[in-house]
Scaffold this motif. Sequence first.
Motif, PDB file in Angstrom:
ATOM      1  N   TRP A  30       0.841  -1.189   0.000  1.00 30.16           N
ATOM      2  CA  TRP A  30       0.000   0.000   0.000  1.00 30.16           C
ATOM      3  C   TRP A  30       0.876   1.238   0.000  1.00 30.16           C
ATOM      4  O   TRP A  30       1.908   1.286   0.687  1.00 30.16           O
ATOM      5  N   PRO A  31       0.487   2.276  -0.753  1.00 31.82           N
ATOM      6  CA  PRO A  31       1.293   3.508  -0.760  1.00 31.82           C
ATOM      7  C   PRO A  31       1.151   4.246   0.567  1.00 31.82           C
ATOM      8  O   PRO A  31       0.127   4.156   1.240  1.00 31.82           O
ATOM      9  N   SER A  35       2.904   9.706  -0.616  1.00 31.09           N
ATOM     10  CA  SER A  35       2.811   9.258  -2.008  1.00 31.09           C
ATOM     11  C   SER A  35       1.384   9.410  -2.533  1.00 31.09           C
ATOM     12  O   SER A  35       1.171   9.859  -3.666  1.00 31.09           O
ATOM     13  N   THR A  36       0.430   9.053  -1.715  1.00 30.25           N
ATOM     14  CA  THR A  36      -0.973   9.196  -2.102  1.00 30.25           C
ATOM     15  C   THR A  36      -1.328  10.663  -2.321  1.00 30.25           C
ATOM     16  O   THR A  36      -2.021  11.009  -3.279  1.00 30.25           O
ATOM     17  N   ALA A  37      -0.854  11.531  -1.441  1.00 29.87           N
ATOM     18  CA  ALA A  37      -1.134  12.964  -1.572  1.00 29.87           C
ATOM     19  C   ALA A  37      -0.514  13.524  -2.844  1.00 29.87           C
ATOM     20  O   ALA A  37      -1.150  14.311  -3.560  1.00 29.87           O
ATOM     21  N   ALA A  42      -1.278  15.446  -8.386  1.00 27.88           N
ATOM     22  CA  ALA A  42      -0.936  15.372  -9.800  1.00 27.88           C
ATOM     23  C   ALA A  42      -2.173  15.107 -10.655  1.00 27.88           C
ATOM     24  O   ALA A  42      -2.352  15.732 -11.714  1.00 27.88           O
ATOM     25  N   VAL A  43      -3.045  14.242 -10.205  1.00 27.52           N
ATOM     26  CA  VAL A  43      -4.265  13.939 -10.958  1.00 27.52           C
ATOM     27  C   VAL A  43      -5.158  15.168 -11.050  1.00 27.52           C
ATOM     28  O   VAL A  43      -5.693  15.487 -12.116  1.00 27.52           O
ATOM     29  N   VAL A  44      -5.324  15.889  -9.937  1.00 26.95           N
ATOM     30  CA  VAL A  44      -6.173  17.078  -9.931  1.00 26.95           C
ATOM     31  C   VAL A  44      -5.594  18.160 -10.839  1.00 26.95           C
ATOM     32  O   VAL A  44      -6.324  18.808 -11.611  1.00 26.95           O
TER      33      VAL A  44
END
Length: 71
Positions: A30-31, A35-37, A42-44
């Motif tokens: 799991w990240p 890393s998740t943030a 980046a996606v947003v």
Amino acid sequence: MAEKGDNAKQKTKKPSFFKGLKTEYKKITWPDKTSTAKQTTAVVVVATVLSLLIALLDFLIQYGVDWLTTI
């Protein structure tokens, strides 16, 4: 003398579905929070930039079509 078909009739015991599931679940990495943030940010950002680009292209194309219809 045993026939070749005898070996095919003997079945090996299959592991249960849940044991296999548990084994595969343990392999998941799991990240972490940072890393998740970073990936979410980046996606947003990419989604926002692409949406602005599409809106700009839409405006320019509509302006061009309107200009052509007035000629």
